[in-house]
Design a protein around this motif. Structure first.
Motif, PDB file in Angstrom:
ATOM      1  N   VAL B  95       1.592  -3.424   0.274  1.00 48.22           N
ATOM      2  CA  VAL B  95       0.597  -3.061   1.423  1.00 48.22           C
ATOM      3  C   VAL B  95      -0.639  -2.727   0.565  1.00 48.22           C
ATOM      4  CG1 VAL B  95       0.277  -0.841   2.785  1.00 48.22           C
ATOM      5  CG2 VAL B  95       2.356  -1.838   2.855  1.00 48.22           C
ATOM      6  N   GLY B  96      -0.541  -1.922  -0.491  1.00 42.67           N
ATOM      7  CA  GLY B  96      -2.082  -1.853  -1.278  1.00 42.67           C
ATOM      8  C   GLY B  96      -2.600  -2.771  -1.345  1.00 42.67           C
ATOM      9  N   VAL B  97      -2.159  -3.799  -2.028  1.00 41.45           N
ATOM     10  CA  VAL B  97      -2.670  -5.296  -2.844  1.00 41.45           C
ATOM     11  C   VAL B  97      -3.160  -5.941  -1.544  1.00 41.45           C
ATOM     12  CG1 VAL B  97      -2.484  -7.066  -4.152  1.00 41.45           C
ATOM     13  CG2 VAL B  97      -1.556  -4.866  -4.924  1.00 41.45           C
ATOM     14  N   THR B  98      -2.182  -6.349  -0.786  1.00 40.07           N
ATOM     15  CA  THR B  98      -2.336  -7.355   0.320  1.00 40.07           C
ATOM     16  C   THR B  98      -3.713  -6.992   1.211  1.00 40.07           C
ATOM     17  OG1 THR B  98       0.028  -7.718   0.463  1.00 40.07           O
ATOM     18  CG2 THR B  98      -1.331  -9.038   2.054  1.00 40.07           C
ATOM     19  N   SER B  99      -3.596  -5.882   1.661  1.00 40.31           N
ATOM     20  CA  SER B  99      -4.616  -5.175   2.517  1.00 40.31           C
ATOM     21  C   SER B  99      -5.981  -5.339   1.941  1.00 40.31           C
ATOM     22  CB  SER B  99      -4.222  -3.793   3.243  1.00 40.31           C
ATOM     23  OG  SER B  99      -4.362  -3.040   2.133  1.00 40.31           O
ATOM     24  N   THR B 100      -5.879  -4.837   0.590  1.00 37.49           N
ATOM     25  CA  THR B 100      -7.470  -4.675  -0.373  1.00 37.49           C
ATOM     26  C   THR B 100      -7.691  -6.293  -0.512  1.00 37.49           C
ATOM     27  OG1 THR B 100      -6.729  -2.723  -1.183  1.00 37.49           O
ATOM     28  CG2 THR B 100      -8.459  -3.903  -2.178  1.00 37.49           C
ATOM     29  N   VAL B 101      -6.962  -7.060  -0.727  1.00 42.70           N
ATOM     30  CA  VAL B 101      -7.343  -8.479  -1.137  1.00 42.70           C
ATOM     31  C   VAL B 101      -7.968  -9.073  -0.003  1.00 42.70           C
ATOM     32  CG1 VAL B 101      -6.892 -10.739  -1.740  1.00 42.70           C
ATOM     33  CG2 VAL B 101      -5.832  -8.842  -3.055  1.00 42.70           C
ATOM     34  N   VAL B 102      -7.222  -9.102   1.430  1.00 36.12           N
ATOM     35  CA  VAL B 102      -7.898  -9.595   2.472  1.00 36.12           C
ATOM     36  C   VAL B 102      -9.037  -8.763   2.880  1.00 36.12           C
ATOM     37  CG1 VAL B 102      -7.185 -10.109   4.987  1.00 36.12           C
ATOM     38  CG2 VAL B 102      -5.410 -10.245   3.103  1.00 36.12           C
ATOM     39  N   THR B 152       5.663  -3.132   8.228  1.00 40.77           N
ATOM     40  CA  THR B 152       4.953  -3.225   7.177  1.00 40.77           C
ATOM     41  C   THR B 152       3.441  -4.011   7.432  1.00 40.77           C
ATOM     42  OG1 THR B 152       6.790  -3.357   5.885  1.00 40.77           O
ATOM     43  CG2 THR B 152       4.765  -3.766   4.596  1.00 40.77           C
ATOM     44  N   SER B 153       3.512  -5.019   8.259  1.00 37.38           N
ATOM     45  CA  SER B 153       2.521  -5.985   8.356  1.00 37.38           C
ATOM     46  C   SER B 153       1.708  -5.219   9.264  1.00 37.38           C
ATOM     47  CB  SER B 153       3.241  -7.237   9.225  1.00 37.38           C
ATOM     48  OG  SER B 153       3.841  -6.963  10.324  1.00 37.38           O
TER      49      SER B 153
END
Lengths: 304, 292, 524, 329
Positions: B95-102, B152-153
């Motif tokens: 959650v943390g990494v994906t959302s931040t990267v995008v 999650t998504s």
């Protein structure tokens, strides 16, 4: 934006489902729907809203039966004073600690501050809030655990910050709200200051025989302040808009608590009024930040 | 002797940094744990079938009704905390990494465009940014979850929506300063394609504030997810993240069942701390202006 | 649980004057989860409004959630014939501005109730049975109902009485600005912050027992832990609803007194037994089921038997609850005392499932709210776990009430969990499983459109029965029919909890869960 | 103060940087002196340690760097080991410094007057108005037109040359006894460079200020300096009067330097280059540091050459000085 809210609230659910009492019969449920104007098609509800909004009427709260705008506005002061206190606290503390961390980079003082700032960022607000209440409110009994203190009016402004009782009440929630922000400011200040400290102009300032106080307090601080203004301005908006958790924990009668309650019961007029208010606030903040930015940074031309 | 490439130099500098390396090692270990966690966990904590409510709130080291050991104790529903942490770790990181990267990608692109293009485009983008920033995260999350159900998504999408505007604003303000600098004028003078100037020349100079913000934001995203879960509009309750585990267990802290909240808390802290250490070090070694 | 004798004692305690020595100036600060959203007593029918405004406005009688209602502004009442009632009103009662209270004020109030504009929840269900009101003399009121209505005093107990003289033309805004917030109740209102707090001062001209509290503050603190924290910190004297995780700790805290009392709230599952195909159900391979297994009563019973209700009470609710076997609390009129507890028998449940043709179960998703009932998400997870253990592979989805109820009503769920709170068993039945019919207005929360002729007949027969014993028997019979058919799967009855500062305040809880200063007594 | 005490005297100065890879010796036994009113050109390639020498004098070597041994005497007063507050009192007032890049030396977010008056007020208790007046005069002296208006400007409103003038004005505010100029004209156009040089030369000679002019550009010092010291790999390899050293360089490194300056009479010829690169301070060859690039190097050079005085007024660190230069001297 009001359209977004209309569609959103419509998509989320039916306010009537939440508002009705267990004793209601089918008839009351239908009456409620009619009374709130929710029996009409959405587009018509929206047009009605627009018509009224043009006359400055954002509608009445489904729940409180009060004009939504004045309801939000009546809570605005409490939130503003909480957010301002938090901003003041986090900015002063954050810049001071950030500068110290930059000066003591590498040794234990600097490391401790940075570690603490990471801790500050990784602790969720609801944790910190509850812990602070437990510790200062209950174990030590130093500070009141909930609510807003007495208010007083000074220079035409009514605020609890003008009374001793009010100040005592604001300390815990403001600290909670300020925590994440402080950590962020520490980090930004430090990284900016480290860069500034290695710059030629600081070296030149030292070669001029300036005292460390003047170098850090004027040369470094001013270079750090410029990027910080944007962030702090943004964060202030964040403090206002997202004081939701803090206000919930401390039963602080501000807009954040109102909006979370209103969203929970889908009180659309209040949500709309709140968002209008916050949007306006953001416009004002952006303006102030831009002006400050221009005042602070001579390099940004007037046309940008 | 051939000069090593700047990337290689940065990596070398990184390897020489004690704190950076220890952060990277901890982070790597946590990522490995999150990756293989599902196969080494003694229980599948997301599968309700494997939970026995009679095992609820057992202290660390207790044995279950059918003899299984709970290394770190159980939560209020009899979930093995060790397994729950392994699963939750993956969820939180994801959650943390994906959302931040995008969010960084979207925010940076729009911020660059806004700062560079100016005029109408800038005005439009910045108004959207303002609009986004004034929409409370809770409302955004609530709408998404109502449309698609908790998941999650959806939390990731909500976090992206909440975060991207911050990057757009920051990057724009950096670009405003950068684009007046000589090297940009020089690059423009060489008639390099605009996109190339933007991404190859201006972007690298925005990296330092970006990395600081992004590392802070991963931590922020993980805790924001926890807060959303705390408010009951985050991840599905049956698939707790670290944040949700902490939120669930926090109330029991005072009642003596410390393990429900403390163990996930320690892991979350390790995650956030190591990400920040790596981020800090990266920032220092990547910043050309800071090289000694 | 309160017996009838306790009820009478309680009534005596409320109405009897207190010894003079105990009447020193005192203040009471009460913490609640929700504050009232209006001061207009006819604007929005919610628990927090009825609780808070009852300090200012009186009712004809008091509903405490017990088998009998208590007198208030009406000293007594009797049935003159099957559809005519006489209420004898208390004499010498005045509103706080000095206006005397008469029967005409009741008539005015009943006229006003259906006319409050923009109300999100009118009080009309309580005045609707009355077709005619007549003042025989200033203190005798005759009420006529269209049909026999034996529970009429229970209905009118919800209507707070206003004055024709003071309140004619008064709008909700006039109440909210406190301009016409004038009643005959034990307190006067001095401050109102919407959604946050209300302050009261004692009405020294009150007709009833002199109140021990000089001032009363009602403060909303939504977060359970914070509310308890404020009590421990001494910022509150009394708080309602202790969070489950905190229960074991505060029960041992020397500074705090916690009392648990059974409430009227029953938590239940509503399975979709009416549609041939229901959403969220698939076979083990993930293919949607063509036939809805929940239509088979054996399946519903099996699911009900697979749940260990006692374990949920002990583990999830920290004993702040009790297993439920029907949609009514034991203190309520119409509770069927002869129904046995629902056994926890996973073996028998598997057998029943096999008999019904589902030896290997299936896959389904069940739904519930978050933060609507104490521990709702955890209870649902426990249920999911029990279902899974008998082979019905269950996924659990808990969402915010704002989202949840709309979807539940739109029938997007095959099995959902919620709770119902009402003072009499027949009310629960009429709200939940009596056939939904816009003509009668009944079955408003019968979201899966359950319909059972036998049950409906029993309910309507009971409703028209004047003899209380027969009425209770018929209601119980209807309950049995519904439960035998597993129309709903009752789970647990919740308990209300009140924490007070030990040695400072004592609180006399009532099943309906009122948060009244009138029920708090000073101890020092 | 008597005339025979040199303004600056360095004796066997060593400045080290402690790095992970080991001790990096940036200045390796430098001895030099600058007399009153004298202009000394300190010449060398990048990395030769000349800038570090300058910063060592003014006490601006930051950790991990440090002056490890040797002596720095300013007007006869020892600076090595002097506490920081004492040093600060000297800096800007008695010893001033001008930096290489005028774009970077002025704080971009502070106005010129702030940056000037603070320099005055750091050392003297004068009113802001007085400090401002003096700042304006100083700007006028370095040739900045309409100084009163320019005082209220920000650095980015100045060109590079103007900024360097401002930096010089700041250096001159207190009439220091010594100015250390660290390649102050390198970043400027040739025409601007000439203007700046003229300004400095004029002011220094008017006031009797000593100058330590650090540069890699021999043509700059040729017209400016009285004496030249050539630095290579942390050491002075040759020094003497400008004419003597430039006309008759003895050290092969100096010759190389001079040879690589393009001039009119060499047109058409290929420019002479010094082969190889300055060795890293971490792995300097033993003995003469220049021997790996020196045409005359032999086995003798594997021993560290001492500083000798081949002819009066000149110093040299070489076993094989250029024969023609010796003869000419």
């Amino acid at each position: 934006m009001s359209l977004i809210v209309f569609v959103s609230v419509y998509a989320i659910g039916d306010p009537v489902e939440i508002l009705v009492s267990p004793q209601a019969t089918i008839k009351e449920i239908e009456q409620t729907r009619v009374a709130l104007g929710l029996d009409q098609p959405l587009w018509w509800q929206y047009l009605l809203f627009l018509g009224h909004a043009l006359q400055g009427d954002l509608g009445r709260s489904f729940i409180f039966h009060q004009p939504a705008l004045s309801l939000v506005f009546s809570r605005f002061g409490a939130t503003l004073e909480l957010a301002l206190s938090a901003l003041l606290l986090s900015t002063m503390l954050g810049i001071a600690l950030g500068l110290v961390a930059a000066l003591r980079v590498g040794d234990w003082v600097g490391r401790t501050i940075m570690a603490a700032s990471i801790a500050g960022l990784s602790l969720p607000t609801f944790w910190v809030g509850t812990l602070l209440v437990m510790f200062f409110g209950i174990w030590l009994g130093w500070l009141p655990a909930i609510g807003r203190g007495e208010v007083a009016t000074f220079l035409g402004i009514t605020s609890s910050l003008f009374t001793r009782d009010g100040l005592a009440h604001v300390i815990l929630p403001a600290s909670t709200l300020a925590l994440g922000n402080t950590a962020l400011i520490i980090r930004l200040t430090r990284s900016g200051a480290v860069e500034a400290l290695q710059s030629d102009y600081v070296r030149f300032a030292r070669a001029k025989g300036l005292s460390p106080t003047r170098i850090v307090g004027v040369h470094v601080l001013k270079s750090v302040l410029i990027p910080l203004t944007t962030i702090v301005g943004l964060e202030f908006g964040g403090l206002v808009a997202f004081s939701v958790v803090t206000e919930t924990i401390y039963a602080w009668p501000g807009m954040g608590k109102l909006i979370v309650d209103s969203i929970a019961v889908l009180d659309r007029p209040v949500i709309v009024a709140y968002l209008m208010m916050v949007a306006l606030l953001f416009v004002v903040i952006n303006l102030v930040v831009d002006l400050l930015y221009r005042a602070l940074d001579p390099r940004v031309g007037p046309h940008t | 002797m051939r000069e090593p490439s700047p990337t290689r130099l940065a990596l070398l500098a990184f390897a020489r940094s004690g704190t950076g390396m220890s952060g990277a090692i901890v982070l790597a270990a946590l990522i490995v744990l999150a990756t293989i966690g599902h196969s080494i966990a003694p229980q599948n904590p997301y599968d309700l079938k494997s939970l026995d409510i009679m095992d609820a709130q057992l202290p660390p080291g207790s044995a279950s009704m059918d003899g299984m050991r709970f290394l770190l104790g159980t939560d209020t529903l009899g979930r093995d905390l060790f397994s729950a942490i392994l699963y939750g770790l993956r969820t939180s990181l994801l959650v943390g990494v994906t959302s931040t990267v995008v969010a960084v990608a979207i925010g940076t692109t729009l911020g660059l465009i806004a700062g560079w293009a100016g005029g109408f485009v800038e005005g439009l983008i910045m108004r959207i940014v303002d609009l986004q920033l004034s929409l409370p995260a809770i409302l955004v999350a609530l709408v998404l979850i109502s449309l698609t159900g908790p998941g999650t998504s959806n939390v990731i999408v909500a976090l992206i929506l909440v975060q991207w505007a911050v990057y757009a604003r920051t990057i724009r303000s950096v670009v405003l300063v950068e684009r007046q600098r000589d090297y940009v004028v020089a690059a423009t003078g060489l008639s390099l394609p605009r996109a190339r100037v933007l991404f190859r020349h201006v972007l690298p100079n925005c990296l330092a504030p970006l990395i600081v913000l992004a590392t802070v934001a991963i931590a922020g995203a993980i805790t924001l997810e926890a807060t959303l879960s705390f408010l009951g509009i985050g991840l599905p309750v049956t698939q707790p993240s670290l944040g949700l585990l902490i939120a669930n267990g926090f109330a029991y802290l005072m009642s003596g069942a410390y393990w429900i909240s403390i163990f996930p808390g320690v892991v979350l802290f390790a995650v956030v701390m190591s990400i920040n250490l790596v981020g800090d070090t990266l920032r220092d070694v990547l910043n050309p202006r800071l090289q000694r | 649980m309160l017996s009838r004798r306790d009820t009478l004692l309680l009534a005596a305690a409320i109405l009897a004057p207190l010894p003079v020595a105990a009447q020193a100036a005192r203040r009471l600060r009460m913490g609640v989860a929700l504050a009232p959203n209006s001061i207009d007593p006819h604007y929005h029918n919610t628990g927090q409004n009825n609780s808070a405004l009852r300090h200012v406005f009186d009712t004809l009688c008091n509903e405490m959630g017990l088998e009998e209602v208590e007198p208030c502004l009406a000293e007594s009442w009797k049935m003159l014939d099957a559809t005519t009632w006489q209420f004898d009103l208390r004499k010498g009662v005045t509103f706080t501005d000095g206006t005397p209270f008469t029967a005409d004020d009741v008539i005015f109030t009943f006229e006003r109730v259906p006319t409050v504009p923009n109300s999100p929840g009118l009080y009309t269900p309580f005045v609707k049975p009355v077709v005619k009101l007549q003042a025989k003399d200033p203190h005798t009121l005759i009420m006529t109902t269209a049909a026999p209505y034996p529970t009429l005093p229970r209905e009118v107990a919800w209507v707070q009485i206003l004055s024709r003289k003071i309140h004619t033309g008064a709008t909700t805004d006039d109440f909210n600005s406190l301009k016409v917030a004038i009643g005959t109740g034990p307190y006067k209102i001095t401050k109102y912050v919407p959604g946050d707090e209300v302050q009261f001062v004692r009405n020294d001209a009150y007709w009833g027992r002199k109140q021990p509290w000089e001032t009363v503050q009602l403060k909303a603190v939504a977060n359970d832990s914070t509310r308890l924290g404020a009590l421990l910190a001494g910022d509150l004297d009394l708080m309602f609803r202790v969070g489950t995780p905190d229960l074991p700790r505060v029960q041992n805290d020397p500074k705090v007194e916690v009392s648990l009392s059974p409430s009227l709230e029953i938590v239940y599952l509503f399975p979709d037994s009416t549609r041939d195909v229901s959403p969220n159900m698939t076979d083990k391979a993930g293919k949607p089921l063509e036939k809805n297994p929940l239509r088979d009563v054996r399946v519903r019973r099996a699911l009900s038997m697979s749940i260990d209700r006692q374990a949920i009470v002990d583990r999830v609710m920290q004993k702040a609850g009790a297993p439920a076997n029907q949609i009514a609390a034991p203190t309520m009129e119409g509770f069927n005392k002869s129904l046995p507890p629902i056994p926890y028998d996973p073996v028998a449940a598997r057998k029943l499932l096999a008999e019904a043709g589902y030896p290997d179960g299936w896959k389904m998703k069940i739904n519930g709210p978050v933060g609507f009932i104490a521990n709702d998400d955890k209870i649902l997870q426990a249920v999911g776990s029990f279902f899974s253990r008998v082979g019905v592979e269950t996924e659990v989805e808990s969402v915010s009430p704002a989202v949840y109820f709309g979807k539940a009503t739109a029938r997007e769920y095959c099995v959902f969990m919620t709770s119902y709170t009402g003072p009499v068993a027949i009310g629960d039945l009429k709200a939940l499983i009596v056939t939904k019919d816009p003509k009668t207005g009944d079955g408003p929360f019968n979201r899966h459109l359950y319909s059972n002729k036998q049950l409906d007949d029993l309910v309507y027969q009971a409703q028209a029965t004047l003899d209380p014993v027969e009425r209770v028997r018929l209601t119980g019979e209807a309950m049995k029919v519904g439960m035998d058919d597993a129309a709903l799967i009752p789970l647990v009855q919740t308990m209300g909890s009140v924490a007070t500062r030990k040695g400072v305040v004592k609180y006399n809880s009532v099943p309906i869960g009122w948060g009244w200063a009138m029920l708090a007594e000073p101890l020092s | 103060m008597s005339d025979d005490v040199p303004t600056l005297e360095l004796r066997d100065l060593h400045t080290d940087f402690d790095t992970r890879a080991g001790v990096l010796r940036a200045v390796d036994g430098v001895t030099l002196s600058v007399g009153r009113g004298e202009v000394l050109g300190l010449v060398g390639e990048s990395g030769s340690g000349k800038s570090v020498t300058g910063f060592s004098i003014i006490g601006l070597i930051d950790p991990p760097g440090r002056v490890s041994s040797g002596s720095i005497k300013f007007q006869g007063r020892e600076l090595v080991g002097l506490p920081e507050p004492e040093l600060r009192r000297l800096r800007g007032r008695h010893i001033a410094m001008i930096f290489q890049d005028p774009m970077m030396t002025l704080n971009p977010v502070l106005r010129i007057d702030t940056q000037m008056t603070e320099t005055i007020q750091a050392h003297e208790r004068v009113s802001t108005a007085e400090a401002r007046r003096r700042s304006r005069d100083a700007l006028g002296q370095v040739g900045i037109p309409s100084p009163e208006e320019r005082l209220s400007a920000y650095p980015h409103q100045f060109s590079g040359g103007m900024r360097q003038r401002v930096a010089i004005a700041i250096a001159l505010l207190h009439n220091p006894a010594l100015i250390i100029a660290d390649e102050p004209t390198t970043a400027l156009d040739v025409t601007i460079q000439a203007q700046i040089l003229a300004v400095v030369q004029k002011l220094a000679s008017e006031r009797g200020t000593s100058l330590l002019w650090i540069t890699h550009d021999l043509s700059v010092v040729a017209g400016l300096a009285d004496r030249i010291a050539v630095m290579y790999a942390g050491r002075i390899v040759e020094s003497g009067s400008v004419d003597a050293v430039l006309d008759h360089p003895m050290h092969h490194y100096t010759r190389g330097l001079i040879g690589s300056v393009p001039s009119r009479n060499q047109r058409g010829h290929k420019l002479v280059q010094i082969p190889g690169m300055t060795p890293s301070p971490l792995n300097r060859p033993a003995g003469c540091a220049f021997r790996t690039r020196c045409p005359a190097a032999d086995s003798a050079c594997e021993v560290e050459p001492e500083l000798i005085v081949p002819v009066p007024g000149r110093e040299l660190r070489c076993f094989h000085p250029a024969p023609d230069a010796l003869v000419a001297a």
